[in-house]
Design a protein around this motif. Structure first.
Motif, PDB file in Angstrom:
ATOM      1  N   GLU A  28      -9.005  -8.975  -1.268  1.00 43.26           N
ATOM      2  CA  GLU A  28      -8.235  -7.766  -0.982  1.00 43.26           C
ATOM      3  C   GLU A  28      -8.380  -6.840  -2.179  1.00 43.26           C
ATOM      4  OE1 GLU A  28      -3.706  -7.756  -0.684  1.00 43.26           O
ATOM      5  OE2 GLU A  28      -4.406  -7.990   1.388  1.00 43.26           O
ATOM      6  N   ASN A  38      -2.766  -0.566   5.014  1.00 48.95           N
ATOM      7  CA  ASN A  38      -2.972  -1.929   4.519  1.00 48.95           C
ATOM      8  C   ASN A  38      -4.056  -1.929   3.452  1.00 48.95           C
ATOM      9  OD1 ASN A  38      -1.101  -3.174   6.294  1.00 48.95           O
ATOM     10  ND2 ASN A  38      -2.609  -3.029   7.935  1.00 48.95           N
ATOM     11  N   ARG A  39      -4.053  -2.946   2.630  1.00 51.54           N
ATOM     12  CA  ARG A  39      -5.104  -3.062   1.620  1.00 51.54           C
ATOM     13  C   ARG A  39      -6.429  -3.402   2.291  1.00 51.54           C
ATOM     14  NH1 ARG A  39      -2.738  -5.152  -3.948  1.00 51.54           N
ATOM     15  NH2 ARG A  39      -1.346  -3.394  -4.227  1.00 51.54           N
ATOM     16  N   LYS A  40      -7.499  -2.835   1.767  1.00 47.99           N
ATOM     17  CA  LYS A  40      -8.832  -3.062   2.309  1.00 47.99           C
ATOM     18  C   LYS A  40      -9.310  -4.460   1.931  1.00 47.99           C
ATOM     19  CE  LYS A  40     -13.378  -1.007   2.506  1.00 47.99           C
ATOM     20  NZ  LYS A  40     -14.263   0.034   2.001  1.00 47.99           N
ATOM     21  N   ARG A  41      -9.845  -5.188   2.900  1.00 42.52           N
ATOM     22  CA  ARG A  41     -10.343  -6.547   2.674  1.00 42.52           C
ATOM     23  C   ARG A  41     -11.857  -6.600   2.811  1.00 42.52           C
ATOM     24  NH1 ARG A  41      -5.974 -10.798   5.145  1.00 42.52           N
ATOM     25  NH2 ARG A  41      -4.317 -10.195   3.723  1.00 42.52           N
TER      26      ARG A  41
END
Length: 86
Positions: A28, A38-41
């Motif tokens: 993440e 949301n956080r980029k994965r």
């Protein structure tokens, strides 16, 4: 290079021959968010033995395939460092 945290692992029963021996980890990105907040994965090949919750540096694209470790493996992101502090 990007700062990320290991948040999971992916198992694959079938992989390209050149990918055998690599753990695939879900990372993440720290400080980067997608359009939904949301956080980029990113899925990254682990060359160092990183574990859950560890902060790591990843490289993407052609940098992920450069060097002696990954060679010609079809990798788009590689963990290149496990950080002691961030």
């Amino acid at each position: 290079m990007e700062l990320a945290k290991v948040v999971g692992q992916i198992w694959a029963t079938q992989k390209a021959e050149s990918m055998k021996g690599y753990k695939l980890l879900i990372t993440e990105l720290i400080g980067a968010q997608s359009t939904d907040g949301n956080r980029k994965r990113i899925i990254a090949a682990d060359t160092l033995g990183a574990g859950m919750g560890e902060n790591v540096l990843i490289v993407k694209g052609s940098s992920a395939r450069a060097g002696d470790i990954t060679g010609v493996a079809p990798i788009d992101a590689t963990i290149i460092a496990i950080l002691d502090e961030k």
